[in-house]
Design an enzyme around this catalytic site. Structure first.
Site, mmCIF file in Angstrom:
data_model
loop_
_atom_site.group_PDB
_atom_site.id
_atom_site.type_symbol
_atom_site.label_atom_id
_atom_site.label_comp_id
_atom_site.label_asym_id
_atom_site.label_seq_id
_atom_site.Cartn_x
_atom_site.Cartn_y
_atom_site.Cartn_z
ATOM 1 N N ARG A 97 29.172 10.129 45.820
ATOM 2 C CA ARG A 97 29.784 8.864 46.268
ATOM 3 C C ARG A 97 28.877 8.052 47.185
ATOM 4 N NH1 ARG A 97 34.028 12.420 46.549
ATOM 5 N NH2 ARG A 97 35.428 12.199 44.762
ATOM 6 N N ASN A 149 19.377 -17.670 39.425
ATOM 7 C CA ASN A 149 19.223 -17.734 37.970
ATOM 8 C C ASN A 149 18.478 -18.974 37.498
ATOM 9 O OD1 ASN A 149 20.577 -15.298 37.495
ATOM 10 N ND2 ASN A 149 22.568 -16.330 37.608
ATOM 11 N N HIS A 161 9.118 -11.336 31.208
ATOM 12 C CA HIS A 161 10.282 -11.997 31.803
ATOM 13 C C HIS A 161 9.829 -13.235 32.583
ATOM 14 C CE1 HIS A 161 14.130 -12.503 33.798
ATOM 15 N NE2 HIS A 161 13.538 -12.420 34.981
ATOM 16 N N HIS A 214 16.529 -19.033 34.313
ATOM 17 C CA HIS A 214 16.872 -17.831 33.556
ATOM 18 C C HIS A 214 17.758 -18.118 32.339
ATOM 19 C CE1 HIS A 214 15.055 -15.838 36.962
ATOM 20 N NE2 HIS A 214 15.303 -14.647 36.467
ATOM 21 N N HIS A 265 16.247 -16.304 29.328
ATOM 22 C CA HIS A 265 16.839 -15.159 28.628
ATOM 23 C C HIS A 265 16.896 -15.412 27.116
ATOM 24 C CE1 HIS A 265 18.979 -13.720 32.536
ATOM 25 N NE2 HIS A 265 17.822 -13.118 32.371
ATOM 26 N N GLU A 314 8.964 -15.616 39.769
ATOM 27 C CA GLU A 314 10.140 -15.521 40.657
ATOM 28 C C GLU A 314 9.828 -16.152 42.028
ATOM 29 O OE1 GLU A 314 12.946 -14.695 39.312
ATOM 30 O OE2 GLU A 314 12.516 -13.270 37.697
ATOM 31 N N LYS A 331 21.547 -5.251 44.343
ATOM 32 C CA LYS A 331 22.052 -5.059 42.980
ATOM 33 C C LYS A 331 21.313 -3.884 42.367
ATOM 34 C CE LYS A 331 23.554 -9.535 41.235
ATOM 35 N NZ LYS A 331 23.337 -10.468 40.098
ATOM 36 N N ARG A 379 24.806 -17.246 45.001
ATOM 37 C CA ARG A 379 23.784 -16.344 44.462
ATOM 38 C C ARG A 379 23.310 -16.783 43.077
ATOM 39 N NH1 ARG A 379 23.657 -9.949 45.891
ATOM 40 N NH2 ARG A 379 21.792 -9.429 44.736
ATOM 41 N N LYS A 383 15.553 -14.827 49.557
ATOM 42 C CA LYS A 383 16.543 -14.007 48.852
ATOM 43 C C LYS A 383 17.569 -13.437 49.824
ATOM 44 C CE LYS A 383 17.748 -10.948 45.304
ATOM 45 N NZ LYS A 383 17.358 -10.066 44.226
ATOM 46 N N GLU A 438 28.027 -12.014 44.668
ATOM 47 C CA GLU A 438 27.952 -13.036 43.627
ATOM 48 C C GLU A 438 29.325 -13.579 43.249
ATOM 49 O OE1 GLU A 438 26.083 -11.959 39.805
ATOM 50 O OE2 GLU A 438 24.747 -13.637 40.166
HETATM 51 P P1 NAD Z 1 8.948 -2.375 35.827
HETATM 52 O O1 NAD Z 1 9.625 -1.601 36.853
HETATM 53 O O2 NAD Z 1 9.126 -1.984 34.401
HETATM 54 O O3 NAD Z 1 7.373 -2.394 36.149
HETATM 55 C C1 NAD Z 1 6.503 -3.054 35.261
HETATM 56 C C2 NAD Z 1 5.374 -2.118 34.814
HETATM 57 O O4 NAD Z 1 4.446 -1.961 35.883
HETATM 58 C C3 NAD Z 1 5.836 -0.705 34.463
HETATM 59 O O5 NAD Z 1 5.102 -0.264 33.349
HETATM 60 C C4 NAD Z 1 5.460 0.098 35.706
HETATM 61 O O6 NAD Z 1 5.228 1.451 35.408
HETATM 62 C C5 NAD Z 1 4.209 -0.584 36.132
HETATM 63 N N1 NAD Z 1 3.860 -0.500 37.540
HETATM 64 C C6 NAD Z 1 4.707 -0.544 38.611
HETATM 65 N N2 NAD Z 1 4.012 -0.592 39.743
HETATM 66 C C7 NAD Z 1 2.702 -0.588 39.400
HETATM 67 C C8 NAD Z 1 1.502 -0.646 40.145
HETATM 68 N N3 NAD Z 1 1.512 -0.771 41.469
HETATM 69 N N4 NAD Z 1 0.330 -0.604 39.473
HETATM 70 C C9 NAD Z 1 0.316 -0.528 38.123
HETATM 71 N N5 NAD Z 1 1.416 -0.501 37.362
HETATM 72 C C10 NAD Z 1 2.597 -0.533 38.003
HETATM 73 O O7 NAD Z 1 9.320 -3.931 35.880
HETATM 74 P P2 NAD Z 1 9.562 -4.967 37.074
HETATM 75 O O8 NAD Z 1 9.108 -6.265 36.543
HETATM 76 O O9 NAD Z 1 9.042 -4.484 38.352
HETATM 77 O O10 NAD Z 1 11.155 -4.986 37.196
HETATM 78 C C11 NAD Z 1 11.943 -5.384 36.101
HETATM 79 C C12 NAD Z 1 13.323 -4.816 36.263
HETATM 80 O O11 NAD Z 1 13.862 -5.302 37.488
HETATM 81 C C13 NAD Z 1 14.301 -5.206 35.177
HETATM 82 O O12 NAD Z 1 15.010 -4.073 34.764
HETATM 83 C C14 NAD Z 1 15.239 -6.184 35.858
HETATM 84 O O13 NAD Z 1 16.536 -6.164 35.327
HETATM 85 C C15 NAD Z 1 15.205 -5.701 37.265
HETATM 86 N N6 NAD Z 1 15.548 -6.708 38.280
HETATM 87 C C16 NAD Z 1 16.505 -6.392 39.193
HETATM 88 C C17 NAD Z 1 16.853 -7.291 40.180
HETATM 89 C C18 NAD Z 1 17.873 -6.915 41.207
HETATM 90 O O14 NAD Z 1 18.311 -7.775 41.965
HETATM 91 N N7 NAD Z 1 18.245 -5.659 41.282
HETATM 92 C C19 NAD Z 1 16.218 -8.540 40.245
HETATM 93 C C20 NAD Z 1 15.236 -8.832 39.308
HETATM 94 C C21 NAD Z 1 14.907 -7.902 38.326
HETATM 95 MG MG MG Z 2 14.366 -12.691 36.976
#
Ligand code: NAD
Ligand code: MG
Length: 367
Positions: A127, A252, A272, A255, A259, A191, A149, A248, A233, A243
């Site tokens: 939990r 987007n 992305h 986006h 998307h 972003e 999130k 919030r 943020k 949200e």
């Molecule tokens: P990711 O976590 O897939 O990382 C991208 C790639 O970079 C991966 O292959 C990873 O292994 C690699 N990597 C990570 N750190 C590295 C480093 N220092 N050196 C070399 N390679 C490295 O992708 P991301 O773009 O970081 O995140 C995308 C995800 O985040 C999505 O699932 C999205 O939905 C989520 N997201 C969440 C929020 C939120 O508010 N929670 C906001 C935006 C995005």
């Molecule tokens: Mg985004």
């Protein structure tokens, strides 16, 4: 070591620090020890992915061990596929096998995938146990590690199961960005640009001036860009934690079309960030005709995105197909597609736009 500290203070939640700077990972354990919640805890689980593990797992474990934590770790396959109920289940089971109790801490070491997955696991295991975010991508430093999130994907769509779970601490070591490739770098830049347009003249025109240096990964500029994005943020999340107040949703910006581009081009065809940048270009043009945004917003934003390595995409789809893809998005309201439109830099509104108007704009966009 010099580092920037941003305090995230969300009503109803423990305030937490975000440390941003080169080398801050070395102080991770020592910093956690100063937080009352970790005064007694002695078990830590580092969750990472298979790309990040060989790069930074040893440093993270060492920093925790030095502060007296007994550290275990688990590495999941890299990529969006790990944001699944199955992988979350494997981590829950591993935690139980390790006999981790409610006094453990989950440390999410990686990009947004690891952050969302490990955050969700921490929100639900027994939990809820504390989570610390150690973002290692530019996108996760500026966006996903702050705000709480967390979640995993279902076959039916992204992020359909999750929880709001604020981290106890965020440790953004900019030295880890050295190994990030150009595509992921630009992803984070999109972003940052999004945040700047929505936030203020101050952020936006600073970024316009700093764009070349950010693209060249100048250390000082990178740290400031991350800090400004995190402050932005945090303010948005503080105003609308769950949200529910329509604040919030400004996150987007870009986006809606973004998307649709991602889904029609096939996930992975464009990053992305590249898709979001395209969506920002489209939304700004729409804003000129629908909410009287000034034309120079379009021009300045276009050139900013160009400089950040986010050129206009050499790709288009049938306007009708784009419209359908936008309507499938879970953010569509009562069949109308919702856009975040900038009235100008630092001023935005939500607009539910009818199909005919969207098609007009898509036709003009495709030229
Ligand atoms: P990711 O976590 O897939 O990382 C991208 C790639 O970079 C991966 O292959 C990873 O292994 C690699 N990597 C990570 N750190 C590295 C480093 N220092 N050196 C070399 N390679 C490295 O992708 P991301 O773009 O970081 O995140 C995308 C995800 O985040 C999505 O699932 C999205 O939905 C989520 N997201 C969440 C929020 C939120 O508010 N929670 C906001 C935006 C995005
Ligand atoms: Mg985004």
């Amino acid at each position: 070591m010099p580092a920037t500290k941003v305090i995230v203070n969300i009503p109803g939640e423990e305030a937490y620090d975000v440390r941003i700077g080169g080398g801050v990972l070395a102080n991770l354990g020592a910093h956690l020890r100063k937080l009352p919640v970790f005064a007694e805890s002695d078990r830590a689980l580092v969750v990472t992915d298979e790309n990040v593990a060989p790069l930074y797992r040893a440093d993270a474990k060492e920093a925790l061990a030095q502060a007296g934590f007994r550290v275990s770790d688990i590495a999941v396959p890299a990529g969006e596929g790990s944001k699944s109920v199955e992988v979350a289940g494997e981590i829950w089971e591993a935690m139980a096998s390790l006999a981790l109790g409610r006094d453990c801490v989950v440390v999410a070491l990686g990009g947004g995938v690891v952050g969302d997955l490990a955050g969700f696991v921490a929100a639900t295991y027994m939990r809820g146990v504390p989570v610390v975010q150690v973002p290692t991508t530019l996108l996760s430093m500026v966006d996903s590690s702050v705000g709480g999130k967390t979640g995993v994907n279902l076959a039916a769509g992204k992020n359909l199961v999750g929880a709001f779970k604020q981290p106890a601490y965020v440790c953004a070591d900019t030295a880890t960005l050295a190994t990030l490739d150009e595509r992921e770098w630009a992803c984070g830049c999109a972003e940052i640009a999004k945040s700047a347009v929505i936030d203020s003249d101050d952020f936006f025109f600073w970024l316009v001036d700093a764009a070349g240096a950010l693209a060249a990964r100048d250390e000082v500029v990178v740290e400031e860009a991350i800090a400004r994005s995190v402050v932005f943020k945090a303010d948005v999340v503080a105003a609308d934690k769950s949200e529910s107040k329509g604040v919030r949703e400004c996150l987007n910006y870009g986006h809606t079309l973004g998307h649709a581009v991602e889904s029609l081009a096939g996930y992975g065809a464009f990053s992305h960030g590249a898709a979001v940048a395209e969506g920002m270009r489209f939304a700004a043009r729409m804003a000129v005709s629908l909410v009287d945004a000034p034309l120079d917003l379009v021009e300045t934003q276009d050139s900013l995105l160009d400089q950040l390595g986010l050129p206009a995409l050499d790709w288009s789809a049938e306007p009708e197909a784009m419209l359908e893809a936008m309507k499938r998005d879970k953010k569509a309201r009562r069949g109308q597609v919702r856009f975040v439109l900038p009235r100008d830099v630092g001023s935005w509104q939500l607009a539910d736009v009818d199909d005919a108007t969207i098609l007009d704009h898509l036709n003009a966009w495709a030229r």
